[in-house]
Structure formats: C-alpha cells, structure tokens
Design an enzyme around this catalytic site. Sequence first.
Site, short mmCIF file in Angstrom:
data_model
loop_
_atom_site.label_atom_id
_atom_site.label_comp_id
_atom_site.label_asym_id
_atom_site.label_seq_id
_atom_site.Cartn_x
_atom_site.Cartn_y
_atom_site.Cartn_z
N HIS A 224 0.88 -1.18 0.00
CA HIS A 224 0.00 0.00 0.00
C HIS A 224 0.91 1.23 0.00
O HIS A 224 1.70 1.42 -0.91
CB HIS A 224 -0.92 -0.11 1.22
CG HIS A 224 -2.07 0.85 1.27
ND1 HIS A 224 -2.39 1.70 0.24
CD2 HIS A 224 -3.00 1.09 2.24
CE1 HIS A 224 -3.46 2.41 0.57
NE2 HIS A 224 -3.85 2.06 1.79
N ASP B 131 2.87 5.99 -6.40
CA ASP B 131 4.07 5.89 -5.56
C ASP B 131 5.35 5.90 -6.38
O ASP B 131 6.41 6.31 -5.89
CB ASP B 131 4.01 4.63 -4.70
CG ASP B 131 2.91 4.70 -3.68
OD1 ASP B 131 2.79 5.74 -3.02
OD2 ASP B 131 2.15 3.72 -3.55
N HIS C 139 -1.70 -2.07 -9.79
CA HIS C 139 -2.74 -1.49 -8.95
C HIS C 139 -3.92 -2.43 -8.92
O HIS C 139 -4.25 -3.05 -9.94
CB HIS C 139 -3.17 -0.12 -9.49
CG HIS C 139 -3.86 0.71 -8.47
ND1 HIS C 139 -5.21 0.60 -8.23
CD2 HIS C 139 -3.39 1.63 -7.60
CE1 HIS C 139 -5.53 1.43 -7.26
NE2 HIS C 139 -4.44 2.05 -6.85
N1 COA Z 1 5.67 -6.39 -10.05
C1 COA Z 1 5.68 -7.57 -10.70
N2 COA Z 1 4.57 -8.24 -11.03
C2 COA Z 1 3.40 -7.68 -10.69
C3 COA Z 1 3.31 -6.45 -10.02
C4 COA Z 1 4.52 -5.80 -9.69
N3 COA Z 1 4.50 -4.66 -9.06
N4 COA Z 1 2.02 -6.14 -9.81
C5 COA Z 1 1.32 -7.14 -10.33
N5 COA Z 1 2.14 -8.06 -10.86
C6 COA Z 1 1.77 -9.29 -11.52
C7 COA Z 1 1.56 -10.41 -10.51
O1 COA Z 1 2.77 -11.09 -10.27
C8 COA Z 1 0.53 -11.25 -11.21
O2 COA Z 1 1.17 -11.97 -12.21
P1 COA Z 1 0.79 -13.51 -12.48
O3 COA Z 1 -0.64 -13.46 -12.92
O4 COA Z 1 1.75 -13.92 -13.52
O5 COA Z 1 0.96 -14.19 -11.16
C9 COA Z 1 -0.36 -10.22 -11.88
O6 COA Z 1 0.49 -9.09 -12.14
C10 COA Z 1 -1.55 -9.78 -11.05
O7 COA Z 1 -1.04 -9.31 -9.81
P2 COA Z 1 -1.82 -9.32 -8.43
O8 COA Z 1 -0.86 -9.22 -7.32
O9 COA Z 1 -2.79 -10.46 -8.43
O10 COA Z 1 -2.63 -8.00 -8.56
P3 COA Z 1 -3.35 -7.32 -7.37
O11 COA Z 1 -4.43 -6.53 -7.96
O12 COA Z 1 -3.71 -8.27 -6.30
O13 COA Z 1 -2.18 -6.43 -6.75
C11 COA Z 1 -0.84 -4.72 -6.08
C12 COA Z 1 -2.13 -5.09 -6.79
C13 COA Z 1 -0.78 -3.21 -5.96
C14 COA Z 1 -0.83 -5.34 -4.68
C15 COA Z 1 0.35 -5.25 -6.87
O14 COA Z 1 0.33 -4.72 -8.16
C16 COA Z 1 1.66 -4.96 -6.18
O15 COA Z 1 2.08 -5.71 -5.30
N6 COA Z 1 2.37 -3.85 -6.59
C17 COA Z 1 3.57 -3.44 -5.95
C18 COA Z 1 3.27 -2.65 -4.70
C19 COA Z 1 2.80 -1.24 -4.96
O16 COA Z 1 3.35 -0.55 -5.79
N7 COA Z 1 1.77 -0.86 -4.23
C20 COA Z 1 1.19 0.47 -4.33
C21 COA Z 1 -0.18 0.39 -4.89
S1 COA Z 1 -0.83 2.03 -5.17
#
Ligand code: COA
Length: 378
Positions: free
Chosen positions: A222, A321, A270
């Site tokens: 987050h 971010d 996201h």
């Molecule tokens: N880096 C690498 N791969 C990523 C990624 C990232 N930042 N964000 C998503 N993915 C990939 C996942 O590995 C997954 O791939 P797969 O289907 O091959 O396993 C796919 O994209 C879907 O990701 P998922 O984690 O299920 O999406 P989500 O909607 O649950 O997650 C976040 C959203 C924000 C938690 C996720 O994108 C993340 O962890 N980002 C990094 C943290 C961040 O920047 N947070 C600030 C948010 S404003």
Amino acid sequence: MTDTDIKKGLAGVVVDHTAISKVNAETNSLLYRGYPVQELAANCSFEEVAYLLWNGELPAQDQLVVFTDTEKTCRELDPAVKAIIDALPAGTHPMDVCRTATSVLGARHQLAEDSSSEANLKKATDLWAAMPAVVAYDQRRRRGQAVVEPRDDLGYSANFLWMTFGEEPVEDVVQAFDVSMILYAEHSFNASTFTARVVTSTLSDLHSAVTGAIGALKGPLHGGANEAVMHTFDEIGIRQEESLEEAAARTKAWMEDALAQKKKVMGFGHRVYKHGDSRVPTMKAALDKMIAHYGRPEILGLYNGLERAMDEAKAINPNLDYATGPTYHLMGFDTLAFTPIFVASRITGWTAHIMEQAAANSLIRPLSAYNGQEQRSI
Ligand code: COA
C-alpha cells in the site's frame, strides 16, 4: 459455501456507497466530490482540497480564510508528542512515530470521547494540521537537528517543507509538493481507508480509526511502496554524474533479474487501475519539474528505464508511488519519511470516510469459510 463464493482480498466486492471520491478504472479517472483530481491539482491548493473532501464543496474565499486560519493555529508540535517521540528508540520507523503521535494526540484531545460530527470535523482538522510537525520533527531528530517552529505566513505545504528543512522553499518545489498532497489525499475504499471505516463502524473514535489506517498504510503493498521505489533506485544505483541514457541502460538487467526471481516490483501495478493509474501523469509532470529544478537527469533515466522495462516484460503500469518516491528524494526527504508524508495527506480522505461511515453506520463484519479441524473432543 464453495471457493468461488469467497472473495479473497475482497477483490471486486462493493461494500457501501460513498460520495467522497469515484475511481473509474475504465475511463482512468479519479473524482473528488465530482471534480477530476487533475483539475484540482492544477487549480486548487491542498487546503482547498481538504475543505472539499470534508465539506463536499470547495470553499468560498471567506470560508477558506477561516479554514486556513484554524489550520495555522494547530501547527505546533505538542510538547507531549515531542516527549514521546524522544522516548522512542532512535531507529523507530517513522510510520510507527506517526501512529504513536496520532494515538497521543487522540488521548489528549479535549473532545477525546466525543464522536459527534462537529467533534469529528474539529479532530480531523487538528490532526491534519499537526501531522507535518510530527513528520518534520522525526526527520530532524534522525539528523540531530532541533525543532523548527511553524510559520503562519506560509501555506500548508510550504510550512511543511519549512519545518522539515528550516529553509524557505522555492515556489516550484512547494507546488510540486502540494500536487503530491492533493493526489494522495483520497482514493475510495483502499486498504487503509477501509481499515478506518471498519474501526469507525464499531463506534470507536476518530483517532483510533486513523491509528489503524496508518498501520495499514505502512505495508509495502500500500503506502510503503513509495519508500520501496527509492530502495529500487538505490539498489540499481543513483549515479549523479550519469546521463539520462546511461542510467536508463542499467535498469533493464535489474528488471529482468527481479522478474526472473518473481519479485513484485514496487511502484507498479494497482488493484483497481489495470490500464494505468490516473494520477501518474500529473505527478510525473511535477517530478519532471523537480528533475529540471535540481538538475538530476539520471533520476529520469532510472524512472524511464524501469518503466520501459516493466512495460516490455509484463505491460504493468506505474502507480502514484512510483512518481512520488523520486520527487520526495529530490526535495531532500529521507526515504523513511515518504509514507508519513502520504499519511499527512491521506488524513483528509480517511477522516472524510470516518465521518461518512459514522453518519450512516452499519457494523462491518464479514463472514469466513472455516477450513480447520472437524469438530473433535479433548
Ligand atoms: N511487479 C511484478 N509483477 C506484478 C506487479 C509488480 N508490481 N504487480 C502485479 N504483478 C503481476 C503479478 O505477479 C501477477 O502476475 P501472475 O498473474 O503472472 O501471477 C499479476 O500481475 C496480477 O497481480 P496481483 O498481485 O494479483 O494483482 P493485485 O491486484 O492483487 O495487486 C498490487 C495489486 C498493488 C498489490 C500489486 O500490483 C503490487 O504488489 N504492486 C507493488 C506494490 C505497490 O506498488 N503498491 C502500491 C499500490 S498504489
């Protein structure tokens, strides 16, 4: 109950109405009380946006004067809060400092046990006004510097920078910071806001709800992502003498390696926006101005290089971010202070949601599917 009935992470679940903000992933837009956030960033101060979030309308000039005058009276670091921060171990994470300070300010508030809408608005304003002093003092304490007293001739963002660095900030820097504060202010039912609403739904008080929200925001999935972005830049290596192209060239290998190890690269992706975060272009424009202001093309090289490498590898877009992290770094903030800055901004959105939840409350209490031991006897 089947596994498909379970909405893990509450993904896709609509839990309530809100009139505060609208995130539309399809049109890539974010509205605060109906206004596109880009328009607010271009035309309003953070104070006006705070007023809008709490009151539903932008302030008229006389309302703004009263509002900002009130904010200015609450900027000083409460001596009790200072004493408690001083008692914390030197290595305490600044988010723990913000959380602790919020708790202390709540316990000491003259309306501590009053959760009427008038009391909540007063508490929200006081806490929002007090947080820059906490964030600024924490960074200064880490650097062995004394408290800087607030200045009431400066706006919220300029005073925040003043209290942090003890130097009057130039207008371009104030504007870039103000834009970041506006963009961070509100984002519907994200994890920390939902936490605040859950706490409020038990009829607990505003400071308890914000304390919980700060805990939720701390995590790198987050708010903590803005700090984590800077760790990525540091890991790749920030070389001030490098050109934009040289810096960008070093990012591809880092990204390939990170993705090969199945790492989540912070600052990308996201839960709601799947075609790009609507706030990024506005923040990137502010970052570009800071890169030009501080003469640091290598930061742009790292930014562009990583963005391109992620796009080529997984077509995942940067989130807010990703752009705020390097912006705060250029301004001189410790990386550890990035998420606390987010706190100071998001207090506005959290508390707007707290007041909205309280006004039409229903205890938030979902169900779970039990998958433990069958019933047994001792
Ligand atoms: N880096 C690498 N791969 C990523 C990624 C990232 N930042 N964000 C998503 N993915 C990939 C996942 O590995 C997954 O791939 P797969 O289907 O091959 O396993 C796919 O994209 C879907 O990701 P998922 O984690 O299920 O999406 P989500 O909607 O649950 O997650 C976040 C959203 C924000 C938690 C996720 O994108 C993340 O962890 N980002 C990094 C943290 C961040 O920047 N947070 C600030 C948010 S404003």
